[in-house]
Structure formats: C-alpha cells, structure tokens
Design a protein around this motif. Sequence first.
Motif, mmCIF file in Angstrom:
data_model
loop_
_atom_site.group_PDB
_atom_site.id
_atom_site.type_symbol
_atom_site.label_atom_id
_atom_site.label_comp_id
_atom_site.label_asym_id
_atom_site.label_seq_id
_atom_site.Cartn_x
_atom_site.Cartn_y
_atom_site.Cartn_z
ATOM 1 N N LEU A 57 -46.145 -20.549 -91.168
ATOM 2 C CA LEU A 57 -45.823 -21.822 -91.813
ATOM 3 C C LEU A 57 -46.582 -21.912 -93.132
ATOM 4 N N THR A 58 -45.870 -22.274 -94.191
ATOM 5 C CA THR A 58 -46.507 -22.412 -95.503
ATOM 6 C C THR A 58 -46.589 -23.872 -95.929
ATOM 7 N N ALA A 59 -46.579 -24.758 -94.951
ATOM 8 C CA ALA A 59 -46.817 -26.188 -95.160
ATOM 9 C C ALA A 59 -47.597 -26.694 -93.953
ATOM 10 N N ALA A 60 -48.386 -27.733 -94.167
ATOM 11 C CA ALA A 60 -49.293 -28.213 -93.120
ATOM 12 C C ALA A 60 -48.571 -29.119 -92.127
ATOM 13 N N ALA A 61 -48.707 -28.796 -90.859
ATOM 14 C CA ALA A 61 -48.157 -29.621 -89.783
ATOM 15 C C ALA A 61 -49.256 -30.511 -89.206
ATOM 16 N N ASP A 62 -48.854 -31.622 -88.598
ATOM 17 C CA ASP A 62 -49.821 -32.484 -87.918
ATOM 18 C C ASP A 62 -50.397 -31.788 -86.688
ATOM 19 N N ASP A 63 -49.558 -30.992 -86.056
ATOM 20 C CA ASP A 63 -49.949 -30.246 -84.868
ATOM 21 C C ASP A 63 -49.046 -29.026 -84.784
ATOM 22 N N ILE A 64 -49.282 -28.167 -83.836
ATOM 23 C CA ILE A 64 -48.456 -26.968 -83.697
ATOM 24 C C ILE A 64 -47.079 -27.377 -83.176
ATOM 25 N N PRO A 65 -46.020 -27.137 -83.940
ATOM 26 C CA PRO A 65 -44.681 -27.585 -83.517
ATOM 27 C C PRO A 65 -44.232 -26.925 -82.215
ATOM 28 N N GLU A 66 -43.890 -27.731 -81.250
ATOM 29 C CA GLU A 66 -43.489 -27.219 -79.942
ATOM 30 C C GLU A 66 -42.264 -26.304 -80.008
ATOM 31 N N PRO A 67 -41.233 -26.639 -80.819
ATOM 32 C CA PRO A 67 -40.085 -25.726 -80.879
ATOM 33 C C PRO A 67 -40.460 -24.318 -81.347
ATOM 34 N N LEU A 68 -41.475 -24.232 -82.204
ATOM 35 C CA LEU A 68 -41.887 -22.916 -82.698
ATOM 36 C C LEU A 68 -42.661 -22.141 -81.635
ATOM 37 N N ILE A 69 -43.440 -22.852 -80.842
ATOM 38 C CA ILE A 69 -44.113 -22.194 -79.719
ATOM 39 C C ILE A 69 -43.077 -21.606 -78.764
ATOM 40 N N GLU A 70 -42.013 -22.377 -78.512
ATOM 41 C CA GLU A 70 -40.965 -21.918 -77.602
ATOM 42 C C GLU A 70 -40.249 -20.684 -78.151
ATOM 43 N N GLN A 71 -40.138 -20.603 -79.486
ATOM 44 C CA GLN A 71 -39.401 -19.498 -80.105
ATOM 45 C C GLN A 71 -40.281 -18.285 -80.409
ATOM 46 N N LEU A 72 -41.575 -18.383 -80.121
ATOM 47 C CA LEU A 72 -42.487 -17.267 -80.303
ATOM 48 C C LEU A 72 -42.437 -16.364 -79.070
ATOM 49 N N LYS A 73 -42.258 -15.095 -79.295
ATOM 50 C CA LYS A 73 -42.161 -14.126 -78.201
ATOM 51 C C LYS A 73 -43.510 -14.003 -77.475
ATOM 52 N N PRO A 74 -43.520 -13.829 -76.172
ATOM 53 C CA PRO A 74 -44.783 -13.511 -75.493
ATOM 54 C C PRO A 74 -45.433 -12.287 -76.135
ATOM 55 N N GLY A 75 -46.721 -12.411 -76.443
ATOM 56 C CA GLY A 75 -47.411 -11.380 -77.200
ATOM 57 C C GLY A 75 -47.367 -11.602 -78.697
ATOM 58 N N GLY A 76 -46.652 -12.641 -79.145
ATOM 59 C CA GLY A 76 -46.474 -12.910 -80.574
ATOM 60 C C GLY A 76 -47.601 -13.724 -81.179
ATOM 61 N N VAL A 77 -47.555 -13.818 -82.517
ATOM 62 C CA VAL A 77 -48.594 -14.500 -83.296
ATOM 63 C C VAL A 77 -47.948 -15.513 -84.236
ATOM 64 N N MET A 78 -48.560 -16.708 -84.326
ATOM 65 C CA MET A 78 -48.159 -17.709 -85.305
ATOM 66 C C MET A 78 -49.367 -18.052 -86.172
ATOM 67 N N VAL A 79 -49.136 -18.151 -87.483
ATOM 68 C CA VAL A 79 -50.193 -18.532 -88.417
ATOM 69 C C VAL A 79 -49.736 -19.783 -89.150
ATOM 70 N N LEU A 80 -50.578 -20.820 -89.144
ATOM 71 C CA LEU A 80 -50.170 -22.083 -89.758
ATOM 72 C C LEU A 80 -51.371 -22.947 -90.114
ATOM 73 N N PRO A 81 -51.225 -23.782 -91.172
ATOM 74 C CA PRO A 81 -52.240 -24.797 -91.455
ATOM 75 C C PRO A 81 -51.929 -26.060 -90.655
ATOM 76 N N VAL A 82 -52.963 -26.652 -90.080
ATOM 77 C CA VAL A 82 -52.798 -27.873 -89.288
ATOM 78 C C VAL A 82 -53.799 -28.911 -89.769
ATOM 79 N N GLY A 83 -53.314 -30.139 -89.989
ATOM 80 C CA GLY A 83 -54.200 -31.220 -90.409
ATOM 81 C C GLY A 83 -53.472 -32.226 -91.266
ATOM 82 N N ASP A 84 -54.178 -33.278 -91.659
ATOM 83 C CA ASP A 84 -53.590 -34.357 -92.441
ATOM 84 C C ASP A 84 -53.265 -33.903 -93.852
ATOM 85 N N SER A 85 -52.150 -34.383 -94.371
ATOM 86 C CA SER A 85 -51.793 -34.094 -95.758
ATOM 87 C C SER A 85 -52.779 -34.787 -96.690
ATOM 88 N N GLY A 86 -53.056 -34.131 -97.807
ATOM 89 C CA GLY A 86 -53.987 -34.695 -98.776
ATOM 90 C C GLY A 86 -55.433 -34.396 -98.481
#
Length: 226
Positions: free
Chosen positions: A161-190
Amino acid sequence: MQDTIEWEKPRFSERREERYQMVKRAIKGRGVTDKATLEAMRQVPRHLFVPEDRRSNAYENRPLPIGYQQTISQPYIVGYMTQLLELDEGEKVLEIGTGSGYQAAILSELTPYVFTIEIVEELGKQARERFESLGYHTIETKIGDGYKGWPEHAPFDAIILTAAADDIPEPLIEQLKPGGVMVLPVGDSGLTQRLLRVRKTEDGKIETERKLPVRFVPMTGIDQKN
C-alpha cells in the motif's frame, strides 16, 4: 526447481548515471541491500514518472507532487518497501495506490505479475498510458477502490500500500496468500504513521512487524471509514 521466467523489461539510457548515483547516495548502504531491488531502481527512469516541471528534481531523495494531492514517494522509501516484500521472480503482487506508476514499474522488474489499483481516475488513466508508452506491458491496472483489493486475481503472494490506512484492511488480509507478505503505512493522516510488514502464516495467523516511521497521503475510498 522452477524454470527461469523471462519477460520484457524496458531499458532507458537517458539520465542513467543519475539513477546509479541516486542508488549509491540515497538507497544502498541505508538498509536496502537486496540486489534485485537495487538493480530495479537503477533501471526505472524516475524522471518519466513525475510531472515535467519536476523532472529536474527526479533523482533527489525526496517525495514530489504528482497532482491531485498525491505524491511519488522518496526513492529510499520505495526501495525499502520493495525489499520488505521479499518478492521472488514469478510471484504475484498487488499494489494499492498506483499514483504515477513508479512503484509498479519497480515491482515489474522483479516479477511480471504486477496488479495495481488507483482510486483517482485521472492518475489511473495517466499511469496506464505511461506503462503502455514506456513498454511496461506486463502491469495490470485498475481504477477503483483499493481497500477492496482485486479479488478476481487473488490470492497474492505480496501486497503493498502506498497510502496510509487507519488499520490493516480486512479484504486485503483475506486476499493475501498463506505465507505471503503485506507492507503498508498505518496511522492517522497528517501525522507520522508506522510502516508495517504483515505476514500471513501458513495456518492463516497474522504476524505484524513495526518498521520505520513514515508520512504518506491518506488512503481514500468509501470503505476506508466504514
């Protein structure tokens, strides 16, 4: 043993030395040591992924505006996040937030199976045209809400993810393969956010590593605040 995969990787001589110097000064030796990532950043012409009036600054280690209140990340962060994905040749990767297309082009140096989603229609169209004109023909693009992922092509070996989410998006967790990796910024905008690397174990458990403090534009979309 998997056979070597071959795919088209466009090459550009213009400003090549500046790319090499960018890697040497801003990326290599600062924790980015993966040879494939470093070589990808030497090859992709960052100046062709920024507005014309910003091209003189293209190889400086800083983010640059690309319009529509969006930015292209600084080269070091692009390299660092790419390395965290631990992509192998032939793995399938999903990017949320195409922007100018630079990160997707870097990923396409590592694997031909790159899927990228942009919610800002004009940016998505520009990136699609840029990929076509520059020869990045293996990248699949979509204009839409990245929070939902791209279920038609799931599961993915890696998600970025190249934009900050409030939390880890559940749909993306579901679409991540077992053994897979997700990289993302998490936190408040600004505010300063935290870059996370999320691993999905073979039995479906989620393990989270906290990495660098970062500042990204906020993730948008109807599902982000719901």
